[in-house]
Scaffold this motif. Structure first.
Motif, PDB file in Angstrom:
ATOM      1  N   ASP A   1       0.850  -1.176   0.000  1.00 57.32           N
ATOM      2  CA  ASP A   1       0.000   0.000   0.000  1.00 57.32           C
ATOM      3  C   ASP A   1       0.896   1.239   0.000  1.00 57.32           C
ATOM      4  O   ASP A   1       1.849   1.311   0.774  1.00 57.32           O
ATOM      5  N   PRO A   2       0.651   2.231  -0.873  1.00 58.44           N
ATOM      6  CA  PRO A   2       1.526   3.413  -0.934  1.00 58.44           C
ATOM      7  C   PRO A   2       1.644   4.146   0.409  1.00 58.44           C
ATOM      8  O   PRO A   2       2.726   4.609   0.770  1.00 58.44           O
ATOM      9  N   GLU A   3       0.563   4.197   1.163  1.00 61.67           N
ATOM     10  CA  GLU A   3       0.616   4.862   2.471  1.00 61.67           C
ATOM     11  C   GLU A   3       1.514   4.081   3.426  1.00 61.67           C
ATOM     12  O   GLU A   3       2.306   4.658   4.162  1.00 61.67           O
ATOM     13  N   ARG A   4       1.432   2.777   3.364  1.00 61.51           N
ATOM     14  CA  ARG A   4       2.284   1.936   4.212  1.00 61.51           C
ATOM     15  C   ARG A   4       3.752   2.102   3.819  1.00 61.51           C
ATOM     16  O   ARG A   4       4.625   2.195   4.686  1.00 61.51           O
ATOM     17  N   SER A   5       4.018   2.148   2.536  1.00 60.06           N
ATOM     18  CA  SER A   5       5.389   2.352   2.065  1.00 60.06           C
ATOM     19  C   SER A   5       5.928   3.699   2.536  1.00 60.06           C
ATOM     20  O   SER A   5       7.083   3.799   2.969  1.00 60.06           O
ATOM     21  N   ARG A   6       5.091   4.724   2.459  1.00 63.63           N
ATOM     22  CA  ARG A   6       5.525   6.056   2.876  1.00 63.63           C
ATOM     23  C   ARG A   6       5.838   6.073   4.377  1.00 63.63           C
ATOM     24  O   ARG A   6       6.863   6.593   4.806  1.00 63.63           O
TER      25      ARG A   6
ATOM     26  N   LEU B   1       9.726   6.028   8.856  1.00 61.68           N
ATOM     27  CA  LEU B   1      10.242   5.397  10.064  1.00 61.68           C
ATOM     28  C   LEU B   1      11.728   5.070   9.911  1.00 61.68           C
ATOM     29  O   LEU B   1      12.532   5.327  10.813  1.00 61.68           O
ATOM     30  N   LEU B   2      12.104   4.510   8.761  1.00 62.59           N
ATOM     31  CA  LEU B   2      13.508   4.171   8.537  1.00 62.59           C
ATOM     32  C   LEU B   2      14.388   5.413   8.562  1.00 62.59           C
ATOM     33  O   LEU B   2      15.498   5.398   9.100  1.00 62.59           O
ATOM     34  N   ALA B   3      13.899   6.514   7.978  1.00 64.61           N
ATOM     35  CA  ALA B   3      14.658   7.767   7.984  1.00 64.61           C
ATOM     36  C   ALA B   3      14.817   8.283   9.412  1.00 64.61           C
ATOM     37  O   ALA B   3      15.896   8.757   9.799  1.00 64.61           O
ATOM     38  N   GLU B   4      13.749   8.200  10.212  1.00 63.40           N
ATOM     39  CA  GLU B   4      13.831   8.653  11.601  1.00 63.40           C
ATOM     40  C   GLU B   4      14.793   7.793  12.401  1.00 63.40           C
ATOM     41  O   GLU B   4      15.559   8.309  13.221  1.00 63.40           O
ATOM     42  N   LEU B   5      14.786   6.507  12.167  1.00 67.66           N
ATOM     43  CA  LEU B   5      15.716   5.621  12.870  1.00 67.66           C
ATOM     44  C   LEU B   5      17.160   5.936  12.504  1.00 67.66           C
ATOM     45  O   LEU B   5      18.046   5.967  13.357  1.00 67.66           O
ATOM     46  N   ALA B   6      17.406   6.177  11.225  1.00 66.52           N
ATOM     47  CA  ALA B   6      18.762   6.519  10.775  1.00 66.52           C
ATOM     48  C   ALA B   6      19.209   7.840  11.397  1.00 66.52           C
ATOM     49  O   ALA B   6      20.361   7.987  11.819  1.00 66.52           O
ATOM     50  N   GLY B   7      18.294   8.798  11.466  1.00 71.99           N
ATOM     51  CA  GLY B   7      18.624  10.087  12.075  1.00 71.99           C
ATOM     52  C   GLY B   7      18.931   9.934  13.552  1.00 71.99           C
ATOM     53  O   GLY B   7      19.891  10.512  14.068  1.00 71.99           O
ATOM     54  N   ALA B   8      18.131   9.143  14.255  1.00 76.78           N
ATOM     55  CA  ALA B   8      18.369   8.919  15.682  1.00 76.78           C
ATOM     56  C   ALA B   8      19.704   8.226  15.901  1.00 76.78           C
ATOM     57  O   ALA B   8      20.438   8.549  16.839  1.00 76.78           O
ATOM     58  N   ARG B   9      20.033   7.285  15.040  1.00 75.09           N
ATOM     59  CA  ARG B   9      21.317   6.584  15.157  1.00 75.09           C
ATOM     60  C   ARG B   9      22.473   7.556  14.954  1.00 75.09           C
ATOM     61  O   ARG B   9      23.468   7.520  15.694  1.00 75.09           O
ATOM     62  N   ALA B  10      22.337   8.451  13.983  1.00 72.26           N
ATOM     63  CA  ALA B  10      23.391   9.429  13.732  1.00 72.26           C
ATOM     64  C   ALA B  10      23.571  10.365  14.921  1.00 72.26           C
ATOM     65  O   ALA B  10      24.701  10.680  15.311  1.00 72.26           O
ATOM     66  N   VAL B  11      22.472  10.806  15.512  1.00 72.82           N
ATOM     67  CA  VAL B  11      22.545  11.688  16.685  1.00 72.82           C
ATOM     68  C   VAL B  11      23.232  10.966  17.833  1.00 72.82           C
ATOM     69  O   VAL B  11      24.108  11.518  18.506  1.00 72.82           O
ATOM     70  N   ARG B  12      22.851   9.710  18.068  1.00 73.23           N
ATOM     71  CA  ARG B  12      23.465   8.935  19.149  1.00 73.23           C
ATOM     72  C   ARG B  12      24.959   8.815  18.946  1.00 73.23           C
ATOM     73  O   ARG B  12      25.745   8.943  19.883  1.00 73.23           O
ATOM     74  N   GLN B  13      25.374   8.567  17.708  1.00 74.69           N
ATOM     75  CA  GLN B  13      26.804   8.392  17.449  1.00 74.69           C
ATOM     76  C   GLN B  13      27.563   9.702  17.606  1.00 74.69           C
ATOM     77  O   GLN B  13      28.708   9.699  18.037  1.00 74.69           O
ATOM     78  N   ARG B  14      26.935  10.821  17.263  1.00 74.72           N
ATOM     79  CA  ARG B  14      27.597  12.113  17.468  1.00 74.72           C
ATOM     80  C   ARG B  14      27.730  12.436  18.943  1.00 74.72           C
ATOM     81  O   ARG B  14      28.740  12.976  19.382  1.00 74.72           O
ATOM     82  N   GLU B  15      26.704  12.102  19.721  1.00 79.33           N
ATOM     83  CA  GLU B  15      26.722  12.422  21.141  1.00 79.33           C
ATOM     84  C   GLU B  15      27.638  11.502  21.935  1.00 79.33           C
ATOM     85  O   GLU B  15      28.201  11.905  22.941  1.00 79.33           O
ATOM     86  N   ARG B  16      27.770  10.283  21.489  1.00 76.91           N
ATOM     87  CA  ARG B  16      28.571   9.319  22.236  1.00 76.91           C
ATOM     88  C   ARG B  16      29.561   8.608  21.313  1.00 76.91           C
ATOM     89  O   ARG B  16      29.374   7.454  20.946  1.00 76.91           O
TER      90      ARG B  16
END
Length: 56
Positions: free
Chosen positions: A10-15, A20-35
């Motif tokens: 479903d296009p909405e599910r894909s979006r 979600l994947l982009a947010e997870l990648a961003g959170a991972r990047a922030v964590r790595q910068r902080e620690r």
């Protein structure tokens, strides 16, 4: 035997999934910068695990 194409998500599910994947990648990047020590430790753990799998 014919190849069949799996049904598209479903296009909405894909979006939502991509968002979600982009947010997870961003959170991972922030964590790595902080620690940086934690990130280095995690990389070492991954390297050790990989070597164990290859050697075993």
């Amino acid at each position: 035997m014919a190849w069949t194409i799996p049904p598209r998500l479903d296009p909405e599910r894909s979006r939502r999934r991509l968002q979600l994947l982009a947010e997870l990648a961003g959170a991972r990047a922030v964590r790595q910068r902080e620690r940086p020590q934690r990130a280095r430790t995690e990389r070492l753990r991954q390297l050790i695990a990989t070597r164990r799998r290859v050697a075993g």
